[in-house]
Design an enzyme around this catalytic site. Structure first.
Site, mmCIF file in Angstrom:
data_model
loop_
_atom_site.group_PDB
_atom_site.id
_atom_site.type_symbol
_atom_site.label_atom_id
_atom_site.label_comp_id
_atom_site.label_asym_id
_atom_site.label_seq_id
_atom_site.Cartn_x
_atom_site.Cartn_y
_atom_site.Cartn_z
ATOM 1 N NE ARG A 129 -27.864 2.572 0.284
ATOM 2 C CZ ARG A 129 -27.005 2.718 -0.736
ATOM 3 N NH1 ARG A 129 -25.813 3.212 -0.515
ATOM 4 N NH2 ARG A 129 -27.349 2.338 -1.952
ATOM 5 N NE ARG A 170 -26.488 -0.586 -6.868
ATOM 6 C CZ ARG A 170 -26.653 -0.011 -5.690
ATOM 7 N NH1 ARG A 170 -27.547 -0.482 -4.839
ATOM 8 N NH2 ARG A 170 -25.910 1.014 -5.331
#
Length: 231
Positions: A129, A170
């Site tokens: 990303r 995360r």
């Protein structure tokens, strides 16, 4: 009757992109706490400035402050026909407060959709990303060959928190925080899961059908509850 939607999903699941797409197609405001805070800071709103000071100290913004910010946003006229929430609620306490807000609005049920993607897919997506260094817009992995943002022309860069080890941490934190929230909503007639490991267009079509079906079922459940209360 309004169309009130929450989209849940792990980092990389595509919920932000899908929330924006769905909101645009339905003419609803897409509301994220990050956008609210950025605009509130720009407008020098007291609650947003309190939140910024908290974040500047490296602390999490407390539930009461976040609920107050979201409540103020939901009473604006553009949310009368409904909304799409992205990034809120994040805790069960926030979810309970949102239920109170929805009940006070009296404008349709709350549809909750969890976009589910296997962890190995998420890690791969996040590693590829890119984000605009100027406006903060996420670029889809399919667009990763480009170097400029399609929205503003800014340079696309990898986020600092998209490295593999950081991504895994995360995801671990997300699952720990979100599991109680999903459990809180799961038993409702308006809770649904959608397979996010599909092409974006297919996910969007599934979301459209799923949300409409859940909203209709929620409306029927509300009518039945009213009928039972009236007996």
């Amino acid at each position: 009757m309004g169309l009130n939607v929450i989209m849940l999903g792990a980092p990389g699941a595509g919920k932000g992109t899908q929330a924006e797409r769905f909101a645009r197609q339905r003419g609803l405001p897409k509301i994220s706490t990050g956008e609210i805070l950025r605009q509130g800071i720009k407008d020098q709103l007291p609650m947003a400035l309190v939140a910024r000071a908290t974040m500047d100290r490296g602390e999490l913004v407390d539930d009461e402050t976040m609920v107050t910010i979201v409540r103020e946003r939901l009473v604006r006229p553009d949310a009368d026909a409904g909304f799409v929430l992205d990034g809120f609620p994040r805790t069960v306490s926030q979810a309970r407060s949102l239920d109170t807000i929805i009940e006070a609005r009296g404008n349709g049920p709350l549809v909750v959709v969890d976009i589910v993607v296997p962890e190995e897919h998420l890690v791969r997506r996040l590693a590829g990303r890119r984000i605009c260094s100027k406006c903060g817009t996420n670029a889809e992995p399919a667009d990763g060959a480009g170097t400029t943002c399609q929205r503003c022309g800014g340079v696309l860069v990898q986020r600092d928190d998209d490295g593999q080890q950081v991504v895994l941490e995360r995801l671990r934190v997300y699952h720990l925080a979100t599991e109680p929230l999903v459990h809180y909503y799961r038993g409702r007639p308006t809770f649904r899961t959608v397979n996010g490991a599909q092409a974006p267009d297919r996910v969007a079509r599934e979301l459209d059908a799923t949300i409409d079906e859940a909203a209709a079922q929620g409306a029927r459940a509300a009518l039945e509850a009213q009928g039972s209360a009236g007996r």
